[in-house]
Design an enzyme around this catalytic site. Structure first.
Site, mmCIF file in Angstrom:
data_model
loop_
_atom_site.group_PDB
_atom_site.id
_atom_site.type_symbol
_atom_site.label_atom_id
_atom_site.label_comp_id
_atom_site.label_asym_id
_atom_site.label_seq_id
_atom_site.Cartn_x
_atom_site.Cartn_y
_atom_site.Cartn_z
ATOM 1 N N SER A 164 -12.297 -4.749 -2.541
ATOM 2 C CA SER A 164 -13.137 -5.939 -2.415
ATOM 3 C C SER A 164 -13.607 -6.382 -3.804
ATOM 4 O O SER A 164 -12.779 -6.668 -4.660
ATOM 5 C CB SER A 164 -14.284 -5.661 -1.453
ATOM 6 O OG SER A 164 -14.920 -6.857 -1.053
ATOM 7 N N GLU A 202 -9.099 -9.090 7.933
ATOM 8 C CA GLU A 202 -10.196 -8.916 6.978
ATOM 9 C C GLU A 202 -11.506 -9.538 7.476
ATOM 10 O O GLU A 202 -12.556 -8.895 7.485
ATOM 11 C CB GLU A 202 -9.827 -9.548 5.621
ATOM 12 C CG GLU A 202 -8.670 -8.879 4.904
ATOM 13 C CD GLU A 202 -9.101 -7.742 4.001
ATOM 14 O OE1 GLU A 202 -10.282 -7.360 4.016
ATOM 15 O OE2 GLU A 202 -8.231 -7.216 3.272
ATOM 16 N N HIS A 211 -11.965 -5.824 7.136
ATOM 17 C CA HIS A 211 -12.346 -5.591 5.749
ATOM 18 C C HIS A 211 -13.074 -4.255 5.615
ATOM 19 O O HIS A 211 -13.941 -3.914 6.416
ATOM 20 C CB HIS A 211 -13.259 -6.718 5.272
ATOM 21 C CG HIS A 211 -13.556 -6.680 3.810
ATOM 22 N ND1 HIS A 211 -12.581 -6.850 2.860
ATOM 23 C CD2 HIS A 211 -14.719 -6.492 3.116
ATOM 24 C CE1 HIS A 211 -13.131 -6.778 1.659
ATOM 25 N NE2 HIS A 211 -14.421 -6.549 1.786
#
Length: 516
Positions: free
Chosen positions: A198, A326, A422
């Site tokens: 990320s 995600e 995610h």
């Protein structure tokens, strides 16, 4: 700075001691690994050093106990199952590293992996239990380093009287520390792999094109790269709005009058008001953070996509990839799963899709998708998946090599509604199923044999890449587009998200501008 302990001759003789350029540190033996926590790699960035580039740490006398993680950098409250209120030491020694090594002082010169945490550029701490690197170091028989860097206003706000991207400069300083000291831990400074997820992946992408980071690592792994990089003008305007929340100017002098632990409140105060600035700041107001790396022309001279395409890191071997679903995590955390209608989908498609005809193009490409699926799909593509894929393609265009993956195995927590969302790669890679984000993604579910096997595969591929440059699947090319799909039965296939790839073909991820 914490005063190190003087040499203690009564200390347990089995506790490993390593001598560094700044002084000696004492770690602990834990299940066959030597672990050193909270070693400072730079001076505390406070007082006259606040908002400045990190300065090399001063030396110390005797042996410093490296038993506890250093204090977290000042940060906002929670997101993604994490919290801004972190247990651990307090103090100003935010800039520390931690080392897991099978054999300190060894002449074996093991490969080194250096992890950079995510957290929307406003959260994160290398001492979080989810980043316990013991399984990576032990399974891969290599040295793992994790590090702290400044986040939020301290690390990324574009303010007068301070260099841009201080958080990235912290990362460079930590990598310089690795270069200068890792041999003492049995690591090879010529075999360094930097990896992150990320915002950590965005940091990795930035490091690939930063002149100050050149030569500090040989390989890189970027997991779920965010596409949000700010122009200098946009970042300065956002910083001015944050400072105004306290009646201050966006300068290092003014902001230094606020205690570092109180300063994150300015970012938190701005967050719910960001949409009021959409006409000037654009789509980024609908993300979770007012912070991103700033393309300032000096510390970060260009976007990663532009820099890689120009050959900035053609000699760095790269893994880059993303998770299939995600954005599902953010929909679930917002309580909107199953609550999204056609108006939500239409707005998201127009706001985040590529080009003026994005809504029609997405509906044509995904004719059977529900409103909620379209809403998720375009935000998954805009924020993570297409930036990640385009990073690989930029690396190829610049004469380099990249391996691409997609995680499609669904998280079992919350009844399985999260999909391959995610952050799922973090507990799988680290094997930390009951810590931090793993608490949500594996909530009340014991890791199955399938999960444990996939977790082991993650580590085997990542550590093999760190050792040899080969993760066990073919390098990506623009003819066959081979991608490692990570699922219960991992397979190599042509890039699975072909419909999205075509929609975004030719799109460039520019530094986000400030509108007139």
């Amino acid at each position: 700075m914490t005063t190190p302990n003087s040499l203690d001759t009564a200390a347990d003789s089995t506790e490993p001691v390593v001598r560094l350029g700044a002084g000696a540190v004492r770690g602990r033996l834990e299940d066959g690994l030597a672990v050193f926590r909270g070693i400072p790699f730079a001076e505390p960035p406070v007082g006259e050093d606040r908002f400045q580039a990190p300065r090399p740490v001063r030396g110390w006398e005797g042996v410093r106990d490296a038993f506890e993680f250093g204090p977290p950098p000042p940060q906002e409250s929670g997101i993604q199952g994490r919290t801004g209120v972190l247990e651990g030491p307090t103090g100003d020694d935010w800039l520390t590293v931690n080392v897991w090594t099978p054999e300190p002082g060894s002449a074996a010169r093991r490969p080194v992996m250096v992890y950079i945490y995510g957290g929307a550029y406003k959260l994160g701490h290398s001492g979080s239990p989810g980043y316990d690197a013991q399984h990576i170091a032990r399974d891969g028989d290599l040295v793992v380093v994790t590090l702290n860097y400044r986040v939020g206003i301290e690390g990324f706000a574009r303010i007068e009287g301070a260099p841009a991207n201080r958080g990235l400069l912290d990362q460079v300083a930590a990598l310089e520390w690795v270069r200068d000291n890792i041999t003492a831990f049995g690591g090879d400074p010529e075999q360094v792999t930097v990896f992150g997820e990320s915002a950590g992946a965005g940091s990795v992408a930035a490091l690939l094109v930063m002149p100050s980071a050149a030569g500090l690592f040989r390989r890189a792994i970027a997991q779920s790269v965010p596409g949000t990089f700010f122009s200098d003008e946009l970042a300065a305007d956002m910083a001015a709005a944050m400072a105004a929340e306290a009646g201050l100017r966006p300068t290092a002098t003014d902001l230094a009058t606020v205690d570092p632990r109180e300063l994150p409140a300015l970012g938190e105060a701005l967050a719910p008001k960001m949409t009021q600035h959409e006409d000037r700041w654009g789509s980024v107001v609908h993300t979770l953070t007012p912070f991103s790396p700033v393309v300032d022309g000096e510390v970060l001279p260009t976007t990663p996509w532009q820099g890689l395409a120009a050959g900035a890191a053609r000699d760095v071997e790269l893994i880059v990839g993303h998770n299939r679903d995600e954005y599902r995590l953010f929909v679930v955390l917002a309580g909107r799963l199953g609550q999204l209608g056609e108006e939500d989908a239409a707005t998201a498609l127009r706001r985040f899709g590529p080009g003026p005809d994005a809504e029609q193009a997405y509906r044509a490409a995904f004719p059977d998708a529900s409103a909620g699926e379209l809403y998720e799909r375009v935000q998954t593509d805009w924020l993570f998946n297409m930036p990640s894929l385009h990073l690989a393609e930029a690396q190829l265009a610049g004469g380099g090599r990249a391996h691409v993956y997609e995680l499609t195995w669904p998280a079992p927590g919350l009844g399985g509604v999260l999909g391959a969302c995610h952050g799922l790669d973090i507990p799988l890679l680290f094997g930390t199923f009951t810590a931090d984000l793993g608490n949500l993604l594996f909530a009340e579910v014991e890791p199955s044999p399938e999960a444990l096997a996939l977790s082991s595969r993650f580590r085997a591929s990542w550590t093999a890449f760190a050792r040899t440059g080969d993760p066990g699947w073919p390098a990506y090319d623009t003819e066959h587009r081979p991608v490692q799909v990570l699922d219960a039965e991992p397979v190599v296939t042509a890039y699975p998200e072909e419909a999205s790839r075509r929609l975004w073909e030719g799109y460039t991820f520019p530094a986000l501008p400030l509108a007139p």
